[in-house]
Design an enzyme around this catalytic site. Structure first.
Site, PDB file in Angstrom:
ATOM      1  N   ASN A 212       1.861  -0.213   2.386  1.00 19.17           N
ATOM      2  CA  ASN A 212       2.006   0.865   2.807  1.00 19.17           C
ATOM      3  C   ASN A 212       2.790   1.775   1.522  1.00 19.17           C
ATOM      4  OD1 ASN A 212       4.959   0.247   2.138  1.00 19.17           O
ATOM      5  ND2 ASN A 212       5.034  -0.260   4.256  1.00 19.17           N
ATOM      6  N   ARG A 213       2.894   3.206   1.608  1.00 18.11           N
ATOM      7  CA  ARG A 213       3.300   3.941   0.639  1.00 18.11           C
ATOM      8  C   ARG A 213       4.732   3.426   0.006  1.00 18.11           C
ATOM      9  NH1 ARG A 213       2.664  10.479   0.834  1.00 18.11           N
ATOM     10  NH2 ARG A 213       3.074  10.813  -1.320  1.00 18.11           N
ATOM     11  N   GLU A 215       5.705   0.592  -0.175  1.00 16.92           N
ATOM     12  CA  GLU A 215       5.754  -0.608  -1.097  1.00 16.92           C
ATOM     13  C   GLU A 215       4.664  -0.370  -2.396  1.00 16.92           C
ATOM     14  OE1 GLU A 215       5.204  -3.543   2.911  1.00 16.92           O
ATOM     15  OE2 GLU A 215       3.684  -2.803   1.993  1.00 16.92           O
ATOM     16  N   ASP A 280      -0.175  -5.587  10.664  1.00 16.37           N
ATOM     17  CA  ASP A 280      -0.861  -6.826  10.741  1.00 16.37           C
ATOM     18  C   ASP A 280      -2.133  -6.434  11.490  1.00 16.37           C
ATOM     19  OD1 ASP A 280       1.436  -7.881   9.708  1.00 16.37           O
ATOM     20  OD2 ASP A 280       2.247  -8.537  11.818  1.00 16.37           O
TER      21      ASP A 280
END
Length: 344
Positions: A212-213, A215, A280
């Site tokens: 994600n952004r 991370e 997920d």
């Protein structure tokens, strides 16, 4: 940067779904148990300024890599889950939930002396009040790591795709990552990685890298201008991956491909009930689609449909092929849907 992808045809979606049901997918990573305590609250505790929740319902669900595997199984593919749980009540509960999801646990080991990673969510009036995590995040080593590496290689012998689900809980130690990626590359199967910070740069050669952004920016140590298409190929080069899929929550996803192109994929317009497990779901559908022979763009589009369905459900949930097909029909084929239903 392009906006949106060319919509898939209904026939192509049906073709890919049929192929998914004959594919074999291996999921390796951190296995977790999600517990839910659901009730009501109407007062504060006299002991501290916190709400008192009277619990009326308890249930458990597969989390982490186990939830990815459950999503793969729900769309009809054969799935092998590789990971470890503790020798405890939560570990036994995971094995029970795997059986309910029709997933084998023969590649799920028991890590001696470590608890099963679990998250307990207390929910009242459809709102999460508190989450309690029980975990040890030290990397597997010694005999536990050797055993997991051995069964992972065995599981990959006839796999059509490898999915690595890293929650920084210890299963994906660098030697294991290197070993399974070497097998997958040698066999020429796609590799989809959902990373976390600790091993972020250990996945060179991945087919699709899906942070994600937050991370991504945390690992790179700087903000990333996702609107600047010229800067994104540099990110690919630094990560040493083929394609980058950055999830943006309600804003959708950005797909950066090794040919230098970048595309913003808007989220499916619907009420967001709960984002738990959406990542997920994207990983599962991305991997299963690639295993079925879909292109990167086709896989990203199906994964986006599936994520749109998942966030409309309470808690961690799986998404069926029928639900994904319904999203496509709702957005791009309403007349065809009416005709097939005999309404026009």
């Amino acid at each position: 940067m392009r906006s949106g992808l060319t919509p898939l045809t209904r026939d192509r979606i049906l073709q890919l779904i049929a192929r998914m049901k004959t594919s074999r997918v291996v999921v390796i990573g951190d296995i977790m148990l999600d517990r839910y305590l659901v009730g009501e609250t109407d007062r504060l505790s006299p002991e501290a300024p916190v709400p008192v929740v009277t619990v009326h319902e308890r249930h458990a669900a597969l989390g982490g890599a186990a939830n990815v595997a459950a999503n793969v199984a729900a769309l009809g593919a054969a799935c092998q889950l590789v990971g470890a749980v503790g020798d405890d009540v939560a570990g036994a509960a995971i094995r029970q939930e795997l059986a309910v999801a029709r997933l084998e646990d023969r590649h799920v080991g028991t890590a001696a002396g470590q608890p099963t990673t679990s998250k307990a969510r207390n929910i009242a009036r459809a709102q999460q009040i508190v989450r309690i995590d029980d975990e040890v995040d030290s990397l597997l080593e010694g005999a536990d790591l050797a055993r997991l590496s051995r069964v992972a290689r065995e599981a990959l012998a006839d796999a059509d795709a490898l999915l690595l689900e890293d929650y920084n809980k210890g299963a994906l130690a660098p030697p294991l990552i290197a070993a399974v990626m070497e097998v997958a590359k040698r066999r020429g199967i796609p590799i989809v990685v959902d990373p976390k910070f600790r091993q972020f740069f250990e996945y060179g050669g991945a087919t699709v890298f899906k942070p994600n952004r937050r991370e991504l920016e945390s690992a790179l140590g700087a903000a990333v201008d996702l609107q600047n298409g010229n800067a994104l190929p540099e990110v690919l080069a630094r990560l040493r991956v083929d394609n980058l899929l950055v999830t943006l929550g309600a804003e959708g996803m950005v797909l950066v491909m090794k040919d230098g192109s970048s595309t913003h994929i808007p989220s499916i317009a619907r009420e967001i009930y709960d984002v738990s497990g959406a990542g997920d779901t994207v990983t599962a559908w991305m991997g299963a689609s690639l295993a079925a022979g879909a292109s990167i763009r086709e896989s990203a589009q199906l994964a986006n449909y599936a994520a749109g369905v998942e966030v409309g459900k309470a808690g961690v949930s799986t998404v069926s092929p029928e639900e994904v097909l319904a999203v496509h029909e709702e957005r791009y084929d309403q007349i065809g849907r009416l005709r097939r239903g005999g309404l026009i």
